[in-house]
Motif scaffolding. Structure first.
Motif, mmCIF file in Angstrom:
data_model
loop_
_atom_site.group_PDB
_atom_site.id
_atom_site.type_symbol
_atom_site.label_atom_id
_atom_site.label_comp_id
_atom_site.label_asym_id
_atom_site.label_seq_id
_atom_site.Cartn_x
_atom_site.Cartn_y
_atom_site.Cartn_z
ATOM 1 N N ILE A 183 0.838 -1.207 0.000
ATOM 2 C CA ILE A 183 0.000 0.000 0.000
ATOM 3 C C ILE A 183 0.874 1.260 0.000
ATOM 4 C CG2 ILE A 183 -1.695 1.320 1.355
ATOM 5 C CD1 ILE A 183 -2.978 -1.091 0.108
ATOM 6 N N HIS A 184 1.973 1.202 0.736
ATOM 7 C CA HIS A 184 2.904 2.339 0.753
ATOM 8 C C HIS A 184 3.478 2.578 -0.651
ATOM 9 C CE1 HIS A 184 5.871 5.133 2.369
ATOM 10 N NE2 HIS A 184 6.823 4.461 1.746
ATOM 11 N N ASP A 185 3.835 1.494 -1.335
ATOM 12 C CA ASP A 185 4.359 1.618 -2.696
ATOM 13 C C ASP A 185 3.310 2.197 -3.640
ATOM 14 O OD1 ASP A 185 6.741 0.592 -1.868
ATOM 15 O OD2 ASP A 185 6.422 -1.429 -2.671
ATOM 16 N N ILE A 186 2.080 1.701 -3.513
ATOM 17 C CA ILE A 186 0.998 2.225 -4.345
ATOM 18 C C ILE A 186 0.865 3.722 -4.130
ATOM 19 C CG2 ILE A 186 -1.532 2.304 -4.551
ATOM 20 C CD1 ILE A 186 -1.564 -0.683 -4.120
ATOM 21 N N ASP A 187 0.880 4.111 -2.871
ATOM 22 C CA ASP A 187 0.722 5.520 -2.528
ATOM 23 C C ASP A 187 1.798 6.374 -3.213
ATOM 24 O OD1 ASP A 187 -0.457 7.689 -0.925
ATOM 25 O OD2 ASP A 187 1.458 7.653 0.135
ATOM 26 N N ARG A 188 2.973 5.805 -3.394
ATOM 27 C CA ARG A 188 4.039 6.572 -4.052
ATOM 28 C C ARG A 188 3.930 6.550 -5.568
ATOM 29 N NH1 ARG A 188 9.509 4.379 -1.528
ATOM 30 N NH2 ARG A 188 8.611 2.619 -2.637
ATOM 31 N N GLU A 189 3.389 5.444 -6.121
ATOM 32 C CA GLU A 189 3.465 5.245 -7.566
ATOM 33 C C GLU A 189 2.290 5.811 -8.362
ATOM 34 O OE1 GLU A 189 6.008 3.621 -9.100
ATOM 35 O OE2 GLU A 189 7.073 2.947 -7.311
ATOM 36 N N LEU A 190 1.138 5.994 -7.721
ATOM 37 C CA LEU A 190 -0.036 6.420 -8.480
ATOM 38 C C LEU A 190 0.197 7.788 -9.114
ATOM 39 C CD1 LEU A 190 -2.942 5.320 -6.099
ATOM 40 C CD2 LEU A 190 -2.011 4.087 -8.064
ATOM 41 N N LYS A 191 -0.442 7.990 -10.274
ATOM 42 C CA LYS A 191 -0.276 9.252 -11.002
ATOM 43 C C LYS A 191 -1.568 10.061 -10.943
ATOM 44 C CE LYS A 191 3.807 8.054 -12.801
ATOM 45 N NZ LYS A 191 4.125 7.168 -11.649
ATOM 46 N N THR A 192 -1.416 11.349 -10.770
ATOM 47 C CA THR A 192 -2.592 12.217 -10.722
ATOM 48 C C THR A 192 -3.169 12.394 -12.121
ATOM 49 O OG1 THR A 192 -1.655 13.378 -8.828
ATOM 50 C CG2 THR A 192 -3.413 14.497 -10.033
ATOM 51 N N ILE A 193 -4.450 12.093 -12.246
ATOM 52 C CA ILE A 193 -5.114 12.218 -13.553
ATOM 53 C C ILE A 193 -6.502 12.821 -13.370
ATOM 54 C CG2 ILE A 193 -3.964 10.210 -14.586
ATOM 55 C CD1 ILE A 193 -6.946 8.930 -14.142
ATOM 56 N N GLN A 194 -7.128 13.153 -14.488
ATOM 57 C CA GLN A 194 -8.531 13.571 -14.456
ATOM 58 C C GLN A 194 -9.364 12.431 -15.019
ATOM 59 O OE1 GLN A 194 -9.508 17.616 -15.790
ATOM 60 N NE2 GLN A 194 -11.206 16.711 -16.908
#
Ligand SMILES: *[C@@H]1O[C@H](CO)[C@@H](O)[C@H](O)[C@H]1NC(C)=O
Length: 418
Positions: A298-309
């Protein structure tokens, strides 16, 4: 599909296998390789902070408990705040002699932490996640059989670190139920309904964990855009539920090609967020996703996700849970607490764990702080608009951003809460 390909990453990037296998195994106090400027995953500075390290340990217990609970009810919603159960167990370990203490410590992953003051750090963690701006309430309690004489050397540290006093049953089912209900009412400020389930006879030690959360989105939903829409229960059955929507939502997103699932994260006020796991096809079998859940993942996910619309739709949710998690705990390394544990630091009498209860309320609707999203967030430009529709079974994780603690986890097979 092109938009998805842009955001596709491999399991390796998300840390499948790598950080999972080493879950919490890093040594405290080993020097951070900050001279290289490229810290390796095992030595993420986030987990160097004692309170974050403890949060990761008990959250890993939480995912274990969730998996045990979910496998017992494959066709039903699951709503769980494992923190409250972890807190009761951690508090109980204060009264456990060595063998029993290590049983509890192993289940809570404390054996992987070299922290001489776990209980002091736990106090800090509780203060952090239940701060008023979090909108999260959690309380835990240890209840003992009637007439038990308890050593004051157990009561004092319990109060000091966990802010709770042990309760001794009166032995009158009606009065005991009444007292338990009023304790829950006080702790949860009346947000959780009174129970009608009498305290069973034959209790030696009962643990009770309660929690309540009502989410406040950083960007509120326009209630005029909420309408009845289809939710696919499985490949054949569909129900109509109130669905909120935002045609121009800013969210953090990623496609996990190993898990065949779309992951999205929406921020909440009070440094909290909800992470959604949405399979790419309609199914009630979420086992693959469940098996991958760890604090490190979950920590890795939190770092890897990209902000999109994205075009976002999400069902309104109001769930309650009142259940026993006794059997689930027995499945995750704690069976011996129910057989012949050594709690001689609590009392001279032979006592054992007999029951563990969980009560929780969880809610989100359109409510939020602002009507427009944070101007600081710059979404990645996509060639195609992305749709994210939580209109089929999904898993959500409520995470405290400050400490990384898992506060709630839910498996939503039917948002009507039935
Ligand atoms: C659910 O999926 C897992 C992994 O994909 C599989 O091993 C398991 O048999 C499935 N369970 C059911 C009940 O279909």
């Amino acid at each position: 599909m092109q938009a998805l390909v842009l955001l596709l990453w491999t399991g390796a990037l998300l840390g499948h296998g790598s950080s999972q296998n080493t879950a919490g195994s890093q040594e405290e106090g080993s020097p951070a390789p900050d001279t290289t400027g490229m810290p390796v995953e095992e030595e993420d500075p986030f987990f160097k902070v004692p309170v974050n390290k403890l949060a990761a340990a008990i959250s890993n217990f939480g995912y274990d408990l969730y998996r045990a609970r979910s496998s017992m009810s494959p066709a039903a919603n699951v709503l769980l705040s494992p923190l409250s159960v972890a807190t009761a167990l951690s508090a109980l370990s204060l009264g456990a002699e060595q063998r029993t203490e290590s049983t509890i410590h192993r289940a809570l992953y404390y054996d992987l932490i070299s922290n001489p003051d776990i209980h002091g750090t736990y106090k800090e963690l509780l203060a952090s996640v239940t701060a008023p701006q979090k909108n999260f309430k959690s309380a835990s309690r240890i209840v003992f059989e009637r007439k038990l004489r308890i050593k004051s050397s157990f009561v004092a540290p319990l109060e000091k670190s966990y802010g709770t006093r042990p309760r001794i049953l009166i032995g009158n089912p009606r009065l005991d139920l009444q007292e338990m209900n009023s304790w829950v009412q006080t702790q949860m400020k009346g947000k959780i309904a009174r129970s009608t389930r009498e305290v069973p006879s034959g209790i030696s030690i009962l643990l009770l964990g309660v929690a309540y959360f009502k989410g406040q989105w950083v960007t509120k939903f326009d209630s005029k855009k909420t309408s009845l829409a289809d939710f696919h229960l499985d490949e054949e059955r569909t129900v109509r539920v109130p669905m909120m929507s935002d045609p121009k939502a800013i969210l953090r997103y990623g496609l996990d090609s190993d898990l065949n699932c779309q992951i999205a994260q929406l921020p909440l006020t009070g440094s909290m967020s909800i992470i959604f796991f949405l399979p790419q096809k309609v199914t009630q079998n979420l086992t693959m996703i469940e098996e991958s859940l760890t604090s490190e993942f979950i920590h890795d996910i939190d770092r890897e996700l990209k902000t999109i619309q994205a075009v976002l739709t999400i069902p309104k949710l109001k769930l309650n849970d009142e259940s026993e998690v006794t059997k689930s705990l027995q499945e995750i390394k704690l069976q011996s607490l129910f057989d012949s544990p050594d709690f001689s630091k609590i009392t001279g009498k032979a006592i054992k764990l007999t029951q563990v209860e969980h009560r929780a309320g969880f809610e989100w609707n359109e409510d939020g702080a602002g009507s427009t999203s944070n101007p600081g967030l710059q979404p990645t430009r996509l060639t195609f608009p992305l749709d994210y529709h939580l209109n089929q079974p999904f898993i959500f994780v409520l995470r405290d951003t400050d400490t990384g603690a898992l506060l709630f986890i839910g498996k939503i097979l039917d948002p009507r809460g039935t």
